[in-house]
Design a protein around this motif. Structure first.
Motif, PDB file in Angstrom:
ATOM      1  N   HIS A  16       0.845  -1.193   0.000  1.00 28.45           N
ATOM      2  CA  HIS A  16       0.000   0.000   0.000  1.00 28.45           C
ATOM      3  C   HIS A  16       0.883   1.247   0.000  1.00 28.45           C
ATOM      4  O   HIS A  16       2.115   1.149  -0.043  1.00 28.45           O
ATOM      5  CB  HIS A  16      -0.913  -0.030   1.228  1.00 28.45           C
ATOM      6  CG  HIS A  16      -0.191  -0.352   2.508  1.00 28.45           C
ATOM      7  ND1 HIS A  16       0.736   0.497   3.057  1.00 28.45           N
ATOM      8  CD2 HIS A  16      -0.241  -1.445   3.325  1.00 28.45           C
ATOM      9  CE1 HIS A  16       1.212  -0.038   4.165  1.00 28.45           C
ATOM     10  NE2 HIS A  16       0.649  -1.220   4.356  1.00 28.45           N
ATOM     11  N   VAL A  17       0.239   2.394   0.105  1.00 32.96           N
ATOM     12  CA  VAL A  17       1.000   3.643   0.024  1.00 32.96           C
ATOM     13  C   VAL A  17       2.064   3.765   1.119  1.00 32.96           C
ATOM     14  O   VAL A  17       3.110   4.366   0.905  1.00 32.96           O
ATOM     15  CB  VAL A  17       0.088   4.889   0.069  1.00 32.96           C
ATOM     16  CG1 VAL A  17      -0.603   5.079  -1.262  1.00 32.96           C
ATOM     17  CG2 VAL A  17      -0.914   4.832   1.205  1.00 32.96           C
ATOM     18  N   ARG A  21       6.208   4.250   0.245  1.00 31.82           N
ATOM     19  CA  ARG A  21       7.136   5.284   0.692  1.00 31.82           C
ATOM     20  C   ARG A  21       8.518   4.674   0.954  1.00 31.82           C
ATOM     21  O   ARG A  21       9.539   5.198   0.520  1.00 31.82           O
ATOM     22  CB  ARG A  21       6.576   5.861   1.989  1.00 31.82           C
ATOM     23  CG  ARG A  21       6.940   7.271   2.188  1.00 31.82           C
ATOM     24  CD  ARG A  21       5.923   7.986   3.022  1.00 31.82           C
ATOM     25  NE  ARG A  21       6.437   9.306   3.239  1.00 31.82           N
ATOM     26  CZ  ARG A  21       6.778   9.798   4.421  1.00 31.82           C
ATOM     27  NH1 ARG A  21       6.614   9.078   5.510  1.00 31.82           N
ATOM     28  NH2 ARG A  21       7.276  11.003   4.515  1.00 31.82           N
ATOM     29  N   LEU A 248      -5.875   1.329   0.477  1.00 37.37           N
ATOM     30  CA  LEU A 248      -4.944   2.179  -0.258  1.00 37.37           C
ATOM     31  C   LEU A 248      -3.824   1.334  -0.852  1.00 37.37           C
ATOM     32  O   LEU A 248      -2.682   1.741  -0.919  1.00 37.37           O
ATOM     33  CB  LEU A 248      -4.380   3.256   0.679  1.00 37.37           C
ATOM     34  CG  LEU A 248      -5.420   4.269   1.165  1.00 37.37           C
ATOM     35  CD1 LEU A 248      -4.850   5.167   2.244  1.00 37.37           C
ATOM     36  CD2 LEU A 248      -5.929   5.117  -0.007  1.00 37.37           C
ATOM     37  N   LEU A 250      -1.667  -0.486  -3.719  1.00 34.78           N
ATOM     38  CA  LEU A 250      -1.265   0.036  -5.031  1.00 34.78           C
ATOM     39  C   LEU A 250      -2.177  -0.505  -6.121  1.00 34.78           C
ATOM     40  O   LEU A 250      -2.506   0.195  -7.074  1.00 34.78           O
ATOM     41  CB  LEU A 250       0.197  -0.313  -5.311  1.00 34.78           C
ATOM     42  CG  LEU A 250       1.202   0.221  -4.294  1.00 34.78           C
ATOM     43  CD1 LEU A 250       2.616   0.076  -4.816  1.00 34.78           C
ATOM     44  CD2 LEU A 250       0.938   1.681  -3.958  1.00 34.78           C
ATOM     45  N   LEU A 263       1.543   9.346  -8.485  1.00 32.57           N
ATOM     46  CA  LEU A 263       1.730   8.707  -7.184  1.00 32.57           C
ATOM     47  C   LEU A 263       3.174   8.883  -6.690  1.00 32.57           C
ATOM     48  O   LEU A 263       3.423   9.267  -5.539  1.00 32.57           O
ATOM     49  CB  LEU A 263       1.379   7.214  -7.324  1.00 32.57           C
ATOM     50  CG  LEU A 263       1.450   6.339  -6.094  1.00 32.57           C
ATOM     51  CD1 LEU A 263       0.623   6.909  -4.959  1.00 32.57           C
ATOM     52  CD2 LEU A 263       0.959   4.924  -6.430  1.00 32.57           C
ATOM     53  N   MET A 267       4.488  10.943  -3.367  1.00 31.47           N
ATOM     54  CA  MET A 267       5.120  10.203  -2.272  1.00 31.47           C
ATOM     55  C   MET A 267       6.576  10.609  -2.053  1.00 31.47           C
ATOM     56  O   MET A 267       7.114  10.441  -0.967  1.00 31.47           O
ATOM     57  CB  MET A 267       5.046   8.688  -2.524  1.00 31.47           C
ATOM     58  CG  MET A 267       3.658   8.123  -2.606  1.00 31.47           C
ATOM     59  SD  MET A 267       2.536   8.647  -1.288  1.00 31.47           S
ATOM     60  CE  MET A 267       3.232   7.784   0.089  1.00 31.47           C
ATOM     61  N   GLU A 303      -5.475  10.869  -0.465  1.00 36.16           N
ATOM     62  CA  GLU A 303      -5.508  10.223  -1.782  1.00 36.16           C
ATOM     63  C   GLU A 303      -6.147  11.125  -2.840  1.00 36.16           C
ATOM     64  O   GLU A 303      -5.866  10.970  -4.033  1.00 36.16           O
ATOM     65  CB  GLU A 303      -6.211   8.871  -1.715  1.00 36.16           C
ATOM     66  CG  GLU A 303      -7.663   8.975  -1.318  1.00 36.16           C
ATOM     67  CD  GLU A 303      -8.260   7.601  -1.058  1.00 36.16           C
ATOM     68  OE1 GLU A 303      -8.649   7.347   0.082  1.00 36.16           O
ATOM     69  OE2 GLU A 303      -8.330   6.812  -2.015  1.00 36.16           O
TER      70      GLU A 303
END
Ligand code: GLU
Length: 441
Positions: A16-17, A21, A248, A250, A263, A267, A303
């Protein structure tokens, strides 16, 4: 020394997000330095690790263009972990312990009641050989704990600055479970050393792990990589994101039409003092990447910010990069470049393209107010059959103006709504030029 970083997800779910990161920072550090980025699958838990997730993680990273120079799986390296465990045993830094979870819980409660930190009391270190044999006979194999040196562990964190943790406030970590499963803390240390990892960037939930891992590395005779811990993501209002991270993923963002560079650009910058700038390539992001610009405060992630950036990515995308996708919609080659030119200015994600093409191909479902019905019928009577061109709109509206006396908004708006079925959209001259069928009521 080649700058070498790694992204080390456990293949126990979709990424996920939050994971992104970590992956992105490590990728950018390696890229900026012309180094190596390793994708390491932390799959020592055979029950929770799934090939499906391992595949999905790779697919997600490939979608974003975060390619890796090397793929490693911890499950291929169990002999290396066993060798490290032997070494720790030989050096007197590893001990077996047999407390049950209930017993440990009771100890913790007692400590807390007495106002003491709930740190494992090392009862197992003090066992006699006889007691050990008896416990093993009664309870089978124990867990293996690393004997921490009770000193302050210090490092210069790439984001958090100088950090120190008193090892006396941390329980000796269990590195091998009673069933023999090697745990992440040991496996990660062995991998980071063996793979020559120079920089480890990960979430701030790993700070305590870092302290113990520094000691384990030292016990195995090694220095440690540079560490940096980024803050965790929260929602736009600062609310915990942990429960929403599943949504969330990807893959879900991809399905929602989010563009990779939108994205990645977001990020690479949120949580830092640098503004979010839409980059055109990962190289550009790497050039501008600076870990020291990130702060320790939780990073707000919204988001909704992804969609304006996605729209900008699309607005700037040349037709050449869309040829196949547009052909796949069934747009004839002769008008495909024009179609993209017009459509890209009016979409937020690519998911809206089929609707635009349907409108040009078939015409919209006419949107006509009662008081405009006669007017529109008369106007449609003045419109010839296609093919249309760039002059069709002005020729037609001039004719309608002459015949009906309407002008300005009263002339144009009912026609726009009748032709496209919408109140807003591309210039009508463009709409008419692309329209394949004469509109009807
Ligand atoms: N598998 C660990 C995790 O996903 C890796 C942490 C690390 O980067 O060392 O949390």
């Amino acid at each position: 020394m080649t700058v070498t970083t790694r992204f080390a997800p456990s293949p126990t779910g979709y990424i996920h997000v939050g994971n992104l990161r970590t992956a992105l920072f490590n990728h950018l550090i390696a890229k900026k330095a012309g180094g190596q980025f390793i994708l390491r699958l932390d799959d020592t838990d055979p029950e929770r690790s799934k090939q499906e997730y391992a595949d999905a993680i790779q697919h997600d990273l490939e979608w974003l263009g975060l390619t890796w120079e090397r793929l490693e799986r911890q499950s291929d390296r169990l002999d290396r972990y066993a060798a490290a465990a032997d070494e720790l045993r030989e050096k007197g830094r590893f001990y077996e312990a047999w407390e049950t979870p209930t017993e440990l819980d009771l100890k913790r409660k007692k400590q807390l009641n007495m106002g003491l930190p709930p740190v494992y009391d090392r009862a197992a270190v003090k066992l006699s050989d006889g007691e050990r044999t008896a416990l093993r006979a009664e309870r089978g194999d124990g867990v293996w704990r690393f004997l921490l040196d009770q000193e302050r562990i210090e490092w210069e964190d790439g984001i958090l600055g100088p950090l120190s943790i008193d090892a006396g406030s941390v329980s000796d970590p269990v590195l091998i479970r009673a069933d023999g499963q090697v745990l992440y803390t040991l496996a990660s240390v062995v991998d980071d050393v063996d793979m020559g990892i120079t920089h480890v960037v990960r979430g701030s939930d790993h700070v305590t792990n870092t302290a113990t891992q520094i000691q384990i590395m030292a016990a195995l005779g090694h220095g440690h990589p540079a560490f940096a811990h980024h803050s965790l993501l929260t929602g736009p209002q600062g609310e915990a994101l942990s429960k929403r991270l599943g949504a969330l993923s990807l893959r879900d963002l991809r399905a929602a039409g989010v563009e990779p560079m939108a994205l990645l650009s977001l990020m690479a910058r949120i949580g830092s003092s640098q503004p979010v700038v839409l980059a055109s390539s990962i190289d550009e992001l790497a050039d501008g990447f600076d870990l020291s610009q990130f702060g320790s405060a939780p990073t707000k992630f919204d988001e909704d910010d992804l969609f304006p950036l996605t729209a900008r990515v699309l607005h700037e995308r040349p037709y050449e990069a869309m040829t196949e996708e547009i052909a796949a919609l069934g747009v004839p080659e002769a008008i495909a470049p024009d179609f993209w030119e017009v459509a890209r200015a009016n979409i937020t994600t690519k998911a809206e393209l089929p609707d635009w093409w349907a409108l040009f191909r078939d015409g919209g479902v006419a949107l006509v107010e009662d008081e405009d019905r006669e007017f529109v019928a008369e106007a449609f009577g003045l419109l010839p059959e296609p093919p249309y061109d760039g002059d069709t709109w002005s020729t037609w509206t001039n004719a309608v103006k002459e015949a009906t006396g309407r002008k300005g908004k009263a002339l144009f708006m009912p026609l726009r709504k009748a032709v496209t079925g919408r109140e807003r959209g591309p210039e009508m001259a463009d709409v008419m030029r692309l329209l394949q069928k004469k509109p009807t009521l």
